[in-house]
Write an enzyme that holds these catalytic residues in place. Structure first.
Site, PDB file in Angstrom:
ATOM      1  NE  ARG A  91     -87.776   2.253  47.000  1.00 15.03           N
ATOM      2  CZ  ARG A  91     -87.886   2.576  47.778  1.00 15.03           C
ATOM      3  NH1 ARG A  91     -88.596   3.083  48.390  1.00 15.03           N
ATOM      4  NH2 ARG A  91     -86.566   2.222  48.333  1.00 15.03           N
ATOM      5  NE  ARG A 100     -85.639   5.777  46.189  1.00 17.44           N
ATOM      6  CZ  ARG A 100     -84.948   5.888  47.353  1.00 17.44           C
ATOM      7  NH1 ARG A 100     -85.301   6.333  48.627  1.00 17.44           N
ATOM      8  NH2 ARG A 100     -83.591   5.257  47.492  1.00 17.44           N
ATOM      9  CG  ASP A 103     -88.834   6.503  50.001  1.00 17.58           C
ATOM     10  OD1 ASP A 103     -88.761   5.815  50.547  1.00 17.58           O
ATOM     11  OD2 ASP A 103     -87.113   7.337  50.436  1.00 17.58           O
ATOM     12  CG  ASP A 105     -88.720   7.479  53.560  1.00 15.80           C
ATOM     13  OD1 ASP A 105     -88.198   6.249  53.699  1.00 15.80           O
ATOM     14  OD2 ASP A 105     -87.573   8.097  53.614  1.00 15.80           O
TER      15      ASP A 105
END
Length: 166
Positions: A91, A100, A103, A105
């Site tokens: 990344r 990307r 990712d 989260d």
């Protein structure tokens, strides 16, 4: 990484996963497996993979999913672990919303709500993203977002965002 005391009860956390560079589907699947390898953490469930167009950005379509984990890591240590996995997958962050390789989260951390310079929980845009809400609701159709209410109430607001199960 710092962990919660071993005597502490595990917290249920939800992780949003996305990629749109390289073998995006393969990277998302491998990342899900890596979540279960974090210290004091186990993979509890994962959604299907979904294909979505980028929001607020250009580039190829994304492969997205949500994973449910049980962890004894505190939220900041978990975030550090997620960022290390992202780095392990190559990344880079050249600019906001850049394409990307991966990712990750932190969407929800138990029933916690907080915001500091590093982390906001619940994730501040999760109710605005079909690629988060649909896989999250697949895992738990009755999930409640702390201080915001049932997640399903936000689904009509993202109905115009194209999403398809892979």
């Amino acid at each position: 990484m710092t962990a919660i005391s071993p005597a502490a009860e595990a917290v249920t956390a939800y992780i949003g996963i996305g990629a749109n560079l390289g073998d995006a589907s393969g990277q998302v699947q491998r990342a899900i497996l890596q979540l279960g390898k974090l210290p004091d953490t186990s993979l509890d469930a994962q959604s299907s993979l979904f294909c979505t167009a980028p929001l607020d950005a250009g580039g190829d379509d994304y492969t997205n999913a949500v994973a449910r984990i049980k962890t004894r890591l505190d939220a900041h240590a978990l975030l550090q672990g997620l960022q290390q996995i992202e780095q392990d997958f190559g990344r880079q962050r050249p600019y906001p919303n850049a394409p990307r390789t991966l990712d990750l989260d932190l969407l929800l951390y138990g029933q916690s709500t907080f915001a500091d310079a590093v982390l906001t929980v619940p994730h501040p845009r999760m109710t605005q993203r079909a690629f988060v809400l649909i896989p999250l609701l697949q895992l738990d159709p009755f999930i409640v977002i702390p201080k915001q209410g049932p997640a399903h109430q936000f689904a009509p607001q993202v109905a115009d965002q194209a999403i398809r199960k892979i």
